[in-house]
Structure formats: structure tokens, C-alpha cells
Scaffold this active site. Structure first.
Site, PDB file in Angstrom:
ATOM      1  N   GLU A 167       0.867  -1.399   0.201  1.00 54.43           N
ATOM      2  CA  GLU A 167       0.101  -0.009  -0.081  1.00 54.43           C
ATOM      3  C   GLU A 167       0.701   1.249  -0.026  1.00 54.43           C
ATOM      4  OE1 GLU A 167      -3.527   1.748   2.831  1.00 54.43           O
ATOM      5  OE2 GLU A 167      -2.050   0.818   3.739  1.00 54.43           O
TER       6      GLU A 167
ATOM      7  N   LYS B  12     -10.567   0.596  -1.040  1.00 55.57           N
ATOM      8  CA  LYS B  12     -10.148   0.356   0.432  1.00 55.57           C
ATOM      9  C   LYS B  12     -11.571   0.730   1.285  1.00 55.57           C
ATOM     10  CE  LYS B  12      -7.045   1.204   4.263  1.00 55.57           C
ATOM     11  NZ  LYS B  12      -5.792   1.828   4.651  1.00 55.57           N
TER      12      LYS B  12
ATOM     13  N   CYS C 176      -4.612  -3.143   4.433  1.00 51.27           N
ATOM     14  CA  CYS C 176      -4.250  -2.759   5.628  1.00 51.27           C
ATOM     15  C   CYS C 176      -5.138  -2.932   6.835  1.00 51.27           C
ATOM     16  CB  CYS C 176      -3.643  -1.370   5.463  1.00 51.27           C
ATOM     17  SG  CYS C 176      -2.529  -0.850   6.628  1.00 51.27           S
TER      18      CYS C 176
END
Length: 412
Positions: free
Chosen positions: A80, A179, A212
């Protein structure tokens, strides 16, 4: 040959071809990247300056991909923020963004780079994948225009998404994921209106992808495994290690074991902000991992994995429920771990069985030490509650903490 015989022949032939093409194992690679950061500025740079920085990082990433391909890797995951870094305002990130189409458009940017406007980063990623005959997973920024007919449209007239993309070995865009769960400080991006569940199939298994902070939430992370039955999770991350229970290698390997999937985690390498810890994890054990707070360089990891990993038949919830929890109330004490108030019990012998509970969570430990030094104290802790510092999320977690005798009273 009759029509029915012909159809049977075609069906058998197709099945044989599928079995030949399907792979029992594959070689995975992840790259921990020491990202080249932009100069700190609140004002947007020109698109030319933004592309120049991204190309510098892409030069490094291309070297890692080439290295992976030479090791016969089938897929490589990169981190990321690995192409432009972090710390942007909403306006400052804009020159780094591209319009990323839905993969259903059947697009190979390397062959047709102008089909969706100016997309030099997608073109280069596609060409890197194609020229090395390898799946490439990368994290870039997506932009989508909107107008006043959309009541949720931001005031600047666009949505901006933290986005993972996957290009197959021919350079085709096969996956795009926005995300969902943004970490604190990611104000430059928007969250999708609802979690996106993104999967794609290969000859070496079914893959799912998220990013993440998503790992601490049910959607889409758990949904991908429980409802969509993926074999392998792809996980670009910019993970800052926080001991004891949010350290990358330990957390990610435990997630792979608990969920019964392969887990490919690619972290940034920036030790000054505690970013390190990448790995290739199978349900049974870690296959390869890297954690280095001293070196400045990145690292490529490789390992062979089963395309369809074995899922343990053990029902850990039933197992835990079957254990008789002996009351240890007179031995329990409280201690703060990362701002949360844990309940602990000290491990007093070189061998033992202990249980500690906090609200609805009980943690069980059976252990045997090779030795127990007089200057060490070990404690088993449990926490069941809402964590509200550096993000808000619910935790049910067990920790085994080691402290020396000088810090025991303050519970390290």
C-alpha cells in the site's frame, strides 16, 4: 459418432484440459518496498512532477518483479502507498490519481494505453506484468467524478479511493478494490458506500484482496473467506507495528492460521515509523517473512504454496468452550496494553495451565518453559472491548506478555 457421443467426448476433453492447466502449487512473492517519498507540501504538484516520482518507485518495483519472475513466481504483491508514499491532503494527492475502470471492460493497458484517458501508471504496471509473465498486485489511487445529483458527492466533485489493482500475466486488469476501512490520516480518500468483495480465479486458486486496516473488520475480510471461499488473500499494507498484539508478522500469520487461507502481506519498509514486516503465510505455518528495523533496503520474499490450502477441521470455539475455566480471581490484576485495560494472570511455574477472562472472552494457555529466569515475569492477558485510540474497532484478544521484574508493577 452420434451427437451424444460427441458431447461426451467434448466434456471429457474439457475436463482433462482443465486438470492439466490447474496447478496444485504455485510460487508466491511479496516485496517490502522502501518507498521514495515526495517532498512535503500542502499544495498540489504538477502532474509531470507526480508522474516522475511514481516512475522512480515503479523503477524499483519493476526490479523486484523481474527478480520474482526469474524465480518462477506466479504472483507478486507490492505494498500500500508503494508508488507515491503517504501524508497527502485531499488536494495534494490528486495529481497522482488515475481513472481506474471496472475490470469487466476487458482491458490490457499495455496494448491500449489511451482507451480510458491518460493512465501511464496502469500502462506501466500492465507492461511490467506482461513482459515478466507474472500477476502483479499494486496499490494506486482512483478518481471518479460525481455531481450534485449525488447527495454524497464531495464538494470538489469527485470521489478519491485508495485502490488495489491486479494485472494478470498477460497484462490484463483482472481486479480493482477500493479500500473500505480508512485509517486515521487518510482524509485524502473516500470510502465506498458499501464494502466491495473482490475475487478472481486463476489456475492456481481463487484469490481475494483487501488493504491494511481492513483486516481489523468483518467486511470485506472475513466475508471473503467465509462466504466466498477464497484460497489466498492478497494484502498490500502500510503497517506500523504496535507491540504486543499489532505487530505485522505475528498478526498476519495468526490471521492466516485462524481463517485457514494463504496470506500474502507486502508492507512498506520505513523503520523510522515502525513500518516493516512482510510475509508469505500458509494456514499451517509462516513460509517466509521479513522484519528488519536496521537496514534501509527493501526485500523480495518467495515461497511455494498449495493452491487450495488444507483447512483445519478443528473447531477452536468448541474446543475453547469445552475447557473448564478455573477461577483465578485472587491472582488476577489489571494492566494497560496500547491504551486498553487488560485482565492478567501471572505464570508462576515452568509448566502450567492458566485461564484468564475479561467480559465474554476467556483465554486459555497450556505451556512448558525450557527455563524461567529470576529476572523475568510472564503474564497471560485478555481484553474484550472497544479500542478507541488510533482508530476505533472492537477487540477480543489474548496476549502473552514478558516483562522484567523492574517493570512488572507497571505491566510493561
Amino acid at each position: 459418432m452420434t451427437t451424444s457421443q460427441l458431447l461426451a467426448y467434448v466434456a471429457i476433453s474439457s475436463l482433462c484440459i482443465f486438470k492439466v492447466n490447474a496447478m496444485d502449487t504455485f510460487i508466491a512473492a511479496v516485496y517490502e518496498h522502501a518507498v521514495i517519498l515526495p517532498n512535503t507540501t500542502l499544495k498540489p504538484v504538477s502532474s509531470e512532477e507526480a508522474l516522475a516520482l511514481m516512475n522512480r518507485n515503479l523503477d524499483v518495483l519493476e526490479g523486484a518483479v523481474t527478480s520474482a519472475a526469474k524465480q518462477d513466481a506466479h504472483i507478486i504483491v507490492t505494498p500500500e502507498d508503494g508508488i507515491y508514499g503517504w501524508g497527502f491532503t485531499r488536494e495534494a494527492i490528486y495529481p497522482y490519481l488515475e481513472d481506474i475502470p471496472d475490470p469487466q471492460v476487458n482491458w490490457i493497458p499495455c496494448n491500449d494505453p489511451r482507451r480510458f484517458g491518460h493512465t501511464p501508471v496502469q500502462e506501466r504496471l500492465s507492461c511490467i506484468a506482461k513482459s515478466n509473465s507474472i500477476y502483479v498486485v499494486a496499490n494506486i489511487g482512483d478518481k471518479k467524478p460525481c455531481n450534485t445529483s449525488d447527495s454524497q458527492c464531495p464538494s470538489d466533485g469527485r470521489y478519491q479511493y485508495n485502490t488495489n489493482v491486479v494485472f494478470d500475466s498477460e497484462g490484463k486488469l483482472v481486479a480493482r478494490y477500493h479500500k473500505q476501512n480508512l485509517f486515521m490520516g487518510e482524509d485524502q480518500f473516500n470510502s465506498p458506500r458499501k464494502p466491495e468483495v473482490v475475487t478472481f480465479n486463476t489456475t492456481f486458486g481463487k484469490f481475494g484482496i483487501f488493504t491494511c486496516f481492513d483486516i481489523l473488520f468483518h467486511d470485506p475480510a472475513v466475508t471473503l473467506v467465509k462466504d466466498f471461499h477464497v484460497d489466498t488473500i492478497l494484502f498490500p499494507t502500510a503497517w506500523m507495528n504496535v507491540l504486543p498484539h499489532l505487530s505485522a508478522v505475528e498478526f498476519h500469520s495468526a490471521w492466516a492460521m485462524g481463517m485457514g487461507v494463504n496470506f500474502l502481506a507486502a508492507n512498506l519498509h520505513h523503520p523510522s515509523v515502525k513500518m516493516t514486516g512482510s510475509g508469505i503465510y500458509a494456514p499451517g505455518s509462516p513460509k517466509a517473512f521479513h522484519y528488519d528495523m536496521k537496514m534501509k533496503e527493501g526485500k523480495v520474499l518467495f515461497s511455494q504454496l498449495y493452491s487450495h490450502p488444507y483447512h483445519s477441521a478443528v473447531n477452536w470455539s468448541s474446543y475453547a468452550s469445552s475447557i473448564e475455566a478455573n477461577s483465578m480471581g485472587d491472582q488476577e490484576f489489571k494492566g494497560i496494553v496500547f491504551f486498553d485495560n487488560f485482565t492478567f494472570v501471572e505464570l508462576k511455574g515452568v509448566i502450567g495451565n492458566y485461564t484468564v477472562c475479561h467480559r465474554d472472552l476467556c483465554c486459555h494457555l497450556s505451556y512448558k518453559m525450557s527455563e524461567k529466569r529470576s529476572d523475568e515475569v510472564y503474564a497471560l492477558g485478555a481484553f474484550d472491548g472497544l479500542h478507541t485510540v488510533e482508530g476505533t474497532y472492537y477487540l477480543q484478544t489474548c496476549v502473552l506478555s514478558s516483562c522484567d521484574t523492574k517493570t512488572f508493577s507497571r505491566m510493561c
